[in-house]
Design a protein around this motif. Sequence first.
Motif, PDB file in Angstrom:
ATOM      1  N   LEU A  21       0.829  -1.204   0.000  1.00 36.19           N
ATOM      2  CA  LEU A  21       0.000   0.000   0.000  1.00 36.19           C
ATOM      3  C   LEU A  21       0.864   1.255   0.000  1.00 36.19           C
ATOM      4  O   LEU A  21       0.616   2.196  -0.754  1.00 36.19           O
ATOM      5  N   ASP A  22       1.905   1.269   0.797  1.00 35.53           N
ATOM      6  CA  ASP A  22       2.825   2.399   0.865  1.00 35.53           C
ATOM      7  C   ASP A  22       3.485   2.640  -0.490  1.00 35.53           C
ATOM      8  O   ASP A  22       3.605   3.782  -0.948  1.00 35.53           O
ATOM      9  N   HIS A  23       3.895   1.574  -1.159  1.00 39.26           N
ATOM     10  CA  HIS A  23       4.528   1.675  -2.474  1.00 39.26           C
ATOM     11  C   HIS A  23       3.564   2.273  -3.506  1.00 39.26           C
ATOM     12  O   HIS A  23       3.942   3.156  -4.288  1.00 39.26           O
ATOM     13  N   VAL A  24       2.321   1.804  -3.502  1.00 37.64           N
ATOM     14  CA  VAL A  24       1.322   2.305  -4.457  1.00 37.64           C
ATOM     15  C   VAL A  24       1.069   3.795  -4.221  1.00 37.64           C
ATOM     16  O   VAL A  24       1.031   4.589  -5.171  1.00 37.64           O
ATOM     17  N   LEU A  25       0.889   4.179  -2.963  1.00 33.97           N
ATOM     18  CA  LEU A  25       0.659   5.595  -2.659  1.00 33.97           C
ATOM     19  C   LEU A  25       1.846   6.449  -3.091  1.00 33.97           C
ATOM     20  O   LEU A  25       1.656   7.542  -3.645  1.00 33.97           O
ATOM     21  N   SER A  26       3.052   5.956  -2.872  1.00 32.35           N
ATOM     22  CA  SER A  26       4.250   6.693  -3.280  1.00 32.35           C
ATOM     23  C   SER A  26       4.292   6.907  -4.793  1.00 32.35           C
ATOM     24  O   SER A  26       4.657   7.989  -5.271  1.00 32.35           O
ATOM     25  N   GLN A  27       3.919   5.889  -5.537  1.00 32.07           N
ATOM     26  CA  GLN A  27       3.912   6.007  -6.999  1.00 32.07           C
ATOM     27  C   GLN A  27       2.946   7.098  -7.466  1.00 32.07           C
ATOM     28  O   GLN A  27       3.284   7.906  -8.322  1.00 32.07           O
ATOM     29  N   TYR A  28       1.745   7.110  -6.887  1.00 36.39           N
ATOM     30  CA  TYR A  28       0.759   8.109  -7.313  1.00 36.39           C
ATOM     31  C   TYR A  28       1.091   9.507  -6.799  1.00 36.39           C
ATOM     32  O   TYR A  28       0.805  10.502  -7.482  1.00 36.39           O
ATOM     33  N   GLU A  29       1.731   9.593  -5.656  1.00 36.09           N
ATOM     34  CA  GLU A  29       2.200  10.900  -5.182  1.00 36.09           C
ATOM     35  C   GLU A  29       3.264  11.454  -6.127  1.00 36.09           C
ATOM     36  O   GLU A  29       3.301  12.659  -6.398  1.00 36.09           O
ATOM     37  N   GLU A  30       4.101  10.580  -6.632  1.00 37.07           N
ATOM     38  CA  GLU A  30       5.136  10.992  -7.596  1.00 37.07           C
ATOM     39  C   GLU A  30       4.485  11.519  -8.876  1.00 37.07           C
ATOM     40  O   GLU A  30       4.942  12.526  -9.430  1.00 37.07           O
ATOM     41  N   VAL A  31       3.444  10.852  -9.325  1.00 35.91           N
ATOM     42  CA  VAL A  31       2.717  11.316 -10.530  1.00 35.91           C
ATOM     43  C   VAL A  31       2.138  12.707 -10.283  1.00 35.91           C
ATOM     44  O   VAL A  31       2.219  13.588 -11.145  1.00 35.91           O
ATOM     45  N   LEU A  32       1.575  12.927  -9.101  1.00 42.73           N
ATOM     46  CA  LEU A  32       1.018  14.249  -8.772  1.00 42.73           C
ATOM     47  C   LEU A  32       2.096  15.321  -8.781  1.00 42.73           C
ATOM     48  O   LEU A  32       1.864  16.436  -9.267  1.00 42.73           O
ATOM     49  N   LYS A  33       3.281  14.998  -8.273  1.00 44.46           N
ATOM     50  CA  LYS A  33       4.384  15.971  -8.259  1.00 44.46           C
ATOM     51  C   LYS A  33       4.838  16.284  -9.664  1.00 44.46           C
ATOM     52  O   LYS A  33       5.173  17.439  -9.979  1.00 44.46           O
ATOM     53  N   GLU A  34       4.843  15.297 -10.534  1.00 43.29           N
ATOM     54  CA  GLU A  34       5.253  15.513 -11.925  1.00 43.29           C
ATOM     55  C   GLU A  34       4.236  16.383 -12.664  1.00 43.29           C
ATOM     56  O   GLU A  34       4.603  17.143 -13.558  1.00 43.29           O
ATOM     57  N   GLN A  35       2.956  16.253 -12.300  1.00 44.59           N
ATOM     58  CA  GLN A  35       1.911  17.034 -12.960  1.00 44.59           C
ATOM     59  C   GLN A  35       1.948  18.495 -12.556  1.00 44.59           C
ATOM     60  O   GLN A  35       1.515  19.354 -13.305  1.00 44.59           O
ATOM     61  N   SER A  36       2.472  18.791 -11.356  1.00 40.23           N
ATOM     62  CA  SER A  36       2.459  20.183 -10.896  1.00 40.23           C
ATOM     63  C   SER A  36       3.740  20.924 -11.182  1.00 40.23           C
ATOM     64  O   SER A  36       4.510  20.654 -11.973  1.00 40.23           O
TER      65      SER A  36
END
Length: 110
Positions: free
Chosen positions: A95-110
Amino acid sequence: MQQLKSLEDIQQVIAEQQLVLLVIKTGQCGVCESVQAKVSTMLKTRSDVTGIYAYMEDAPEAASAYLAFSAPTVLVFFEGKEVFRIARFVRFDELDHVLSQYEEVLKEQS
């Protein structure tokens, strides 16, 4: 984490927030309480993730809509779509790994 009591409230949060973690649990489930406590602690350091939970007894239509056949069920939604699901036996490292991946996507989008 915020408790919601209807499918409409859950759907509204999922539609408004980019990254949402939903825990569906039952009232008489010790494992559910433990999972929610661990998830809540995990989310304290993750400002990009909106954490919500619902009891199957309060919102049976939510359990039905998200096909939560066992408790606890943990769902992750990204931009309104379910991207991860884990039920009954929650692996927090996964779960931690999945959340980290999507947080990274959010950072790339901003």
